[in-house]
Design a protein around this motif. Structure first.
Motif, PDB file in Angstrom:
ATOM      1  N   TYR A 297       0.820  -1.233  -0.027  1.00  0.00           N
ATOM      2  CA  TYR A 297       0.144  -0.011   0.049  1.00  0.00           C
ATOM      3  C   TYR A 297       0.976   1.090   0.088  1.00  0.00           C
ATOM      4  N   TYR A 298       0.536   2.113  -0.793  1.00  0.00           N
ATOM      5  CA  TYR A 298       1.439   3.563  -1.011  1.00  0.00           C
ATOM      6  C   TYR A 298       0.604   4.646  -0.658  1.00  0.00           C
ATOM      7  N   LYS A 299       0.844   5.714   0.046  1.00  0.00           N
ATOM      8  CA  LYS A 299       0.285   7.156   0.015  1.00  0.00           C
ATOM      9  C   LYS A 299       1.156   7.923  -0.908  1.00  0.00           C
ATOM     10  N   ALA A 300       0.093   8.104  -1.915  1.00  0.00           N
ATOM     11  CA  ALA A 300       0.382   8.934  -3.150  1.00  0.00           C
ATOM     12  C   ALA A 300       0.198  10.329  -2.638  1.00  0.00           C
TER      13      ALA A 300
ATOM     14  N   GLN B 278      -4.127  13.698  -1.597  1.00  0.00           N
ATOM     15  CA  GLN B 278      -3.381  12.417  -1.395  1.00  0.00           C
ATOM     16  C   GLN B 278      -4.587  11.322  -1.857  1.00  0.00           C
ATOM     17  N   LEU B 279      -3.945   9.975  -2.017  1.00  0.00           N
ATOM     18  CA  LEU B 279      -4.960   9.088  -2.211  1.00  0.00           C
ATOM     19  C   LEU B 279      -3.999   7.803  -1.797  1.00  0.00           C
ATOM     20  N   MET B 280      -4.710   6.715  -1.368  1.00  0.00           N
ATOM     21  CA  MET B 280      -3.845   5.517  -1.044  1.00  0.00           C
ATOM     22  C   MET B 280      -4.077   4.452  -2.075  1.00  0.00           C
ATOM     23  N   ALA B 281      -2.798   3.849  -2.793  1.00  0.00           N
ATOM     24  CA  ALA B 281      -3.135   2.936  -3.616  1.00  0.00           C
ATOM     25  C   ALA B 281      -2.466   1.545  -3.230  1.00  0.00           C
TER      26      ALA B 281
ATOM     27  N   HIS C 293      -7.812   4.987  -3.324  1.00  0.00           N
ATOM     28  CA  HIS C 293      -8.702   5.660  -2.429  1.00  0.00           C
ATOM     29  C   HIS C 293      -8.297   7.012  -2.023  1.00  0.00           C
ATOM     30  N   PRO C 294      -9.011   7.802  -2.751  1.00  0.00           N
ATOM     31  CA  PRO C 294      -8.558   9.370  -2.283  1.00  0.00           C
ATOM     32  C   PRO C 294      -8.804   9.841  -0.984  1.00  0.00           C
TER      33      PRO C 294
END
Length: 165
Positions: free
Chosen positions: A34-37, A106-109, A65-66
């Protein structure tokens, strides 16, 4: 002497412009994690405020998920269950990002299991104009050669230390 001062000023402006792209805060992540973009927006379009930020989600991203943002609406375009584009839009004039200020979107990918270089095209829409940070380098071309490069993430092999679900 005056020519040297002008050349230095022009070089300084060019360097500042090179730093002004929409970029990711963290530029590497392990595959399958999981990566916080966090997309950093450092300016508007000239003096014009930013009213919308649109992020294209790379195909190698399993899910995205934004994060909601106060004063902004969030729209998610999907192909089936997978998010393909995320759009943040300022709710009103007071919510726009003035050109003199910086902010993050930000979003979580969830990243795919294979290492890759992922390009995240971003369109920044302002009251007057837009900036399209969408260029992807051709084979053998450096991203630094591009005028409006897409944000880039290097997905590295997972050595077993990444957080997986």
């Amino acid at each position: 002497m005056q020519r040297i001062a002008i050349a230095i000023a022009i070089a300084s402006l060019a360097a500042a412009a090179a730093q002004a792209h929409v970029v990711l805060e963290y530029k590497v992540a392990p595959a399958g994690s999981y990566y916080k973009a966090s997309f950093q927006v450092g300016h508007g379009c000239g003096k014009s405020a930013t009213r919308q930020v649109v992020v294209q989600v790379p195909d190698a991203v399993v899910s995205a998920h934004p994060q909601p943002k106060a004063g902004w609406t969030v729209a998610i375009d999907k192909a089936g269950e997978r998010a393909t584009r995320i759009t943040w839009t300022a709710k009103g004039d007071a919510d726009k990002l003035p050109s003199d200020f910086y902010d993050e979107f930000q979003l979580m990918a969830k990243l795919a299991a294979e290492p890759a270089t992922l390009y995240w095209p971003v369109v920044q829409v302002c009251d007057e104009g837009r900036a399209e940070w969408t260029q992807v380098p051709a084979a053998g071309q450096a991203a630094s050669d591009l005028k409006s490069p897409a944000a880039v993430l290097e997905v590295l092999p997972n050595e077993g230390g990444g957080h997986k679900h």
